[in-house]
Scaffold this motif. Structure first.
Motif, PDB file in Angstrom:
ATOM      1  N   UNK A 340       0.802  -1.218   0.000  1.00 46.03           N
ATOM      2  CA  UNK A 340       0.000   0.000   0.000  1.00 46.03           C
ATOM      3  C   UNK A 340       0.835   1.269   0.000  1.00 46.03           C
ATOM      4  N   UNK A 341       1.952   1.193   0.723  1.00 49.61           N
ATOM      5  CA  UNK A 341       2.808   2.372   0.792  1.00 49.61           C
ATOM      6  C   UNK A 341       3.316   2.736  -0.602  1.00 49.61           C
ATOM      7  N   UNK A 342       3.659   1.701  -1.331  1.00 50.69           N
ATOM      8  CA  UNK A 342       4.135   1.927  -2.696  1.00 50.69           C
ATOM      9  C   UNK A 342       3.015   2.434  -3.585  1.00 50.69           C
ATOM     10  N   UNK A 343       1.818   1.903  -3.371  1.00 51.58           N
ATOM     11  CA  UNK A 343       0.687   2.357  -4.175  1.00 51.58           C
ATOM     12  C   UNK A 343       0.459   3.854  -3.981  1.00 51.58           C
ATOM     13  N   UNK A 344       0.489   4.273  -2.694  1.00 54.30           N
ATOM     14  CA  UNK A 344       0.306   5.701  -2.392  1.00 54.30           C
ATOM     15  C   UNK A 344       1.367   6.531  -3.105  1.00 54.30           C
ATOM     16  N   UNK A 345       2.616   6.057  -3.011  1.00 52.48           N
ATOM     17  CA  UNK A 345       3.728   6.784  -3.619  1.00 52.48           C
ATOM     18  C   UNK A 345       3.582   6.825  -5.131  1.00 52.48           C
ATOM     19  N   UNK A 346       3.147   5.692  -5.704  1.00 55.69           N
ATOM     20  CA  UNK A 346       2.991   5.625  -7.157  1.00 55.69           C
ATOM     21  C   UNK A 346       1.922   6.607  -7.625  1.00 55.69           C
ATOM     22  N   UNK A 347       0.844   6.686  -6.848  1.00 59.22           N
ATOM     23  CA  UNK A 347      -0.210   7.624  -7.216  1.00 59.22           C
ATOM     24  C   UNK A 347       0.306   9.061  -7.172  1.00 59.22           C
ATOM     25  N   UNK A 348       1.066   9.356  -6.131  1.00 64.10           N
ATOM     26  CA  UNK A 348       1.661  10.690  -6.007  1.00 64.10           C
ATOM     27  C   UNK A 348       2.493  11.006  -7.253  1.00 64.10           C
ATOM     28  N   UNK A 349       3.233  10.010  -7.690  1.00 70.32           N
ATOM     29  CA  UNK A 349       4.106  10.175  -8.857  1.00 70.32           C
ATOM     30  C   UNK A 349       3.281  10.414 -10.132  1.00 70.32           C
ATOM     31  N   UNK A 350       2.212   9.634 -10.297  1.00 68.30           N
ATOM     32  CA  UNK A 350       1.358   9.802 -11.478  1.00 68.30           C
ATOM     33  C   UNK A 350       0.758  11.204 -11.489  1.00 68.30           C
ATOM     34  N   UNK A 351       0.281  11.616 -10.297  1.00 69.14           N
ATOM     35  CA  UNK A 351      -0.301  12.962 -10.183  1.00 69.14           C
ATOM     36  C   UNK A 351       0.728  14.019 -10.584  1.00 69.14           C
ATOM     37  N   UNK A 352       1.925  13.844 -10.075  1.00 68.14           N
ATOM     38  CA  UNK A 352       3.005  14.797 -10.334  1.00 68.14           C
ATOM     39  C   UNK A 352       3.310  14.875 -11.828  1.00 68.14           C
ATOM     40  N   UNK A 353       3.418  13.713 -12.468  1.00 63.77           N
ATOM     41  CA  UNK A 353       3.799  13.664 -13.883  1.00 63.77           C
ATOM     42  C   UNK A 353       2.715  14.228 -14.796  1.00 63.77           C
TER      43      UNK A 353
END
Lengths: 451, 296
Positions: A340-353
């Motif tokens: 889940x921690x990675x999922x949260x981080x991945x979403x943050x990254x997608x949002x950023x990009x």
């Protein structure tokens, strides 16, 4: 000559090895609320040891157009890492779209998927059938909401959604536009500000523009002719498939009419070369003045802009019943089997990009269409469109943009259509018979998904 | 248990130990994967089936009914027939010439060998533009004959000739190297006695050079034939097997099936066919032609 067979074997081998190694530590799949307490406790004890430890994300991405794009993507990831010190994104350049999908497939089967990746938007059903990707709705609901999703052009979003769920976020997207040589237009007495508006005008203008050593128009038909064909199908009223990707409409009378137009352009009017026209050489033909008009991806805009020695225009594809063009290109996907921690981080990254500023800059740097409406409201984009107005043509055509052909068992279905199209183009079959054959094959391929 | 027996046993062990390292690699990276492929070829493992399951000979049955399979197989046969004899003959001719050339021997050899050194992907890109209609290099030449607009890669009949020609150009230099080595091994005395007898050059070639080069020819034949099944890199760049499978070859079809259709079971079945074909060819050449060869 490293052969593919060897590749195949080694892939099989590595799969076997990887499965062997990783079967011990079953990855914590998206455990939902029920297991909340337990997983939190586990996370807590982990955090105690690992305070200050970063969440590491592996990010696979392909490059499909010319230019130093890997540098730009790596730069964006670096920016993200600076802004988010608790996350470390590791971008991995994975070759072409095809290579990227292959690598991801091997990784998924080896149970070591990347955390986040850019893949063709049309891989949606393939990834679902492999049970490899996560729906993003929970993340969207928590962060961004419908305001975020609705900001993307619907023509791009269409390839992301199925059964009311969203599985991918548009990133590097393109569409087909008409490029035309304004000087050639002037030479034959056509108004350079009035590109052909419909199929009749396309034939008429192309006939006027044709002369010895110059074709009237070129529509590339090598490799993936279905994409070009799809624009004609859309202009004639209907997309090639249903939204759930379980049915295709190849042998409609409208499509037969569209394919007949291709045949006529080459055989009857002789304004387009006969036989299959190579995708990669069409832009060179246009730049060399060997063709006065071409159908090609917006991804070539920067190339044409930098290399055309003449004044050129970019226009909507000529209409029949309506304007129309399929979209194309790659989206962000998030993979099952990451915690889940990675999922949260991945979403943050997608949002950023996909932030408007970044989408705008990405479009300016590459020629891809910016994926969000708000990207065109940014200062940098406004400035760019002012100095280079044709950049807005692709965006405006998106009002008539639709999902690219994408179905279950996508590879086989598109090959059935591609083969039939090429059979017609090379004079081996009649449009109606060829499309009927493609339809029958596709129906057979899709049968297991319609049970 | 005599002494003799024990000694034999020790020699055997010694031999096995020497073979062991390469054997391990062979088993790990050749035999085991082949076995896995054979097993997988009896499973349905595609996008429609979440868990692979045993389906007997279904993959093979579907394969035999598949038009594209027969198309790529016949294509491959024509491709082999088109490339193998010509490139070998050309390689031999080039070797004879490069061996004779007194001045610039090194230059001639390098020039002939050069196409082999260039990676296939680069070759494909170069030839893609040679074959380009209108302004490609070949079009310029053909214009003198009034056929400038030939669409080499976009036409069903032309495309196979275009591929064959390119592969001959690429392969001949490689075979020349083997023939050059073969020529070095032929004793000068034979040529001396031939000239004493007043044999004409053609007779010398037919009676001395060619028969003594048979081991090389045999080796090159196997390499050439297997290469005609293994070389598909150019298809990725030039045609993707098109138009309508006119240039598609077995190995590229395997690749498509595995990595574009994600049908692992069918891809394995196709791979088994390919392995069997190659084994058959090797067997025929080893056991059949071997008898007719003079080893000096």
């Amino acid at each position: 000559m490293r052969t593919v067979v060897k590749g195949l074997f080694s892939v099989l081998m590595s799969m076997a090895l990887i499965t062997g190694c990783s079967s011990g530590n079953a990855p914590a799949t998206g455990s939902q609320a029920g297991a909340g307490a337990g997983s939190e406790a586990a996370a807590g004890s982990g955090a105690g040891k690992a305070s200050g430890e970063k969440t590491e994300l592996t990010f696979f991405y392909p490059v499909a157009v010319g230019g130093p794009l890997t540098k730009i993507v790596d730069g964006m990831a670096e920016e993200f890492n600076k802004a988010n010190p608790d996350i470390a994104v590791k971008p991995v350049y994975t070759g072409s779209y095809q290579d990227t999908t292959t690598k991801i497939q091997a990784a998924v089967q080896g149970k070591t998927p990347p955390d986040v990746a850019v893949m063709l938007s049309t891989e949606l059903y393939t990834m679902l059938d492999m049970d490899a990707i996560l729906p993003l709705d929970d993340f969207i609901a928590k962060d961004g909401g419908s305001e975020y999703v609705n900001d993307f052009y619907p023509g791009f979003m269409a390839n992301s959604q199925v059964d009311g769920k969203t599985y991918s976020i548009p990133f590097q997207r393109s569409t087909i536009v008409l490029y035309y040589n304004k000087e050639a237009f002037k030479e034959v007495g056509l108004d350079p500000e009035k590109p052909p508006q419909n199929w009749d005008e396309l034939v008429e203008y192309a006939t006027k523009l044709k002369k010895d050593g110059r074709w009237g128009v070129e529509i590339p038909t090598s490799g993936f002719p279905y994409w070009m064909f799809q624009s004609f199908a859309l202009q004639n009223g209907k997309n090639l498939m249903t939204e759930d990707g379980k049915k295709v409409f190849f042998d409609t009378p409208e499509n037969v009419e569209a394919l007949q137009l291709w045949v006529d352009l080459a055989k009857k009017h002789q304004v387009m070369p006969e036989g299959v026209i190579e995708w990669a050489t069409v832009p060179s033909d246009f730049l060399e003045g060997k063709t006065a008009m071409m159908y090609h991806t917006t991804g070539n805009l920067t190339n044409v802009k930098n290399n055309a020695k003449f004044d050129f225009g970019v226009a909507f594809l000529p209409a029949k019943k309506t304007f129309g063009s399929p979209t194309g290109g790659g989206n962000f996907y998030m993979f099952k089997g990451i915690d889940e921690k990675k999922q949260e981080a991945a979403w943050k990254f997608i949002r950023f990009m996909t932030e408007p500023e970044r989408a705008a800059q990405w479009s300016i740097d590459t020629g891809y269409v910016a994926t969000r409406k708000s990207a065109y409201e940014t200062e940098s984009m406004k400035e760019y469109v002012k100095t280079f107005p044709v950049a807005a043509v692709a965006r405006d055509q998106l009002a008539y943009g639709h999902a690219e052909l994408s179905t279950h068992n996508n590879g086989k279905v598109t090959k059935a259509l591609n083969d039939s199209l090429q059979a017609v183009i090379t004079g081996q079959a009649e449009p109606a018979a060829a499309l009927k054959k493609a339809q029958e094959e596709a129906d057979k391929i899709l049968a297991p998904f319609n049970k | 248990m005599g002494l003799e027996h024990r000694a034999k046993w020790r020699i055997n062990i010694y031999a096995w130990l020497l073979l062991l390292p390469s054997l391990i690699f062979l088993v790990l990276f050749t035999f085991y994967p082949v076995l896995q492929t054979v097993i997988l070829s009896f499973y349905q493992a595609d996008l429609g089936s979440p868990e692979p399951f045993f389906n007997g000979g279904d993959n093979y049955r579907i394969m035999l009914e598949d038009d594209v399979f027969w198309k790529v197989l016949t294509n491959n046969l024509w491709f082999a027939l088109g490339t193998v004899p010509t490139s070998i003959a050309l390689g031999l001719a080039m070797a004879l010439f490069a061996n004779k050339a007194l001045r610039g021997k090194g230059f001639v050899r390098t020039a002939y060998f050069y196409p082999t050194v260039v990676p296939m992907i680069a070759v494909a890109n170069i030839w893609l533009f040679i074959y380009t209609p209108e302004y490609g290099a070949l079009s310029h030449v053909m214009e003198w004959f009034g056929h400038g607009g030939m669409n080499w890669l976009g036409d069903r009949t032309n495309v196979m000739f275009a591929m064959i020609f390119m592969v001959i150009w690429k392969e001949a230099g490689y075979f020349m190297i083997f023939y050059l080595a073969g020529l070095q091994n032929i004793s000068k005395e034979l040529y001396e006695s031939a000239s004493m007898d007043g044999a004409k050059p053609w007779t010398v070639f037919r009676r001395v050079t060619f028969p003594l080069l048979m081991p090389t020819t045999m080796f090159v034949l196997i390499i050439a034939f297997t290469n005609s099944f293994k070389l598909v890199d150019h298809l990725v760049i030039m045609t993707k097997g098109g138009p309508d499978n006119a240039s598609n070859l077995l190995l590229y079809y395997i690749y498509e099936t595995a990595f574009s259709f994600w049908d692992q079971g069918m891809a394995s079945a196709l791979t088994v066919v390919m392995v069997v074909i190659l084994l058959l060819v090797a067997a025929i050449q080893f056991f059949g032609l071997d008898k007719k060869i003079h080893y000096n």
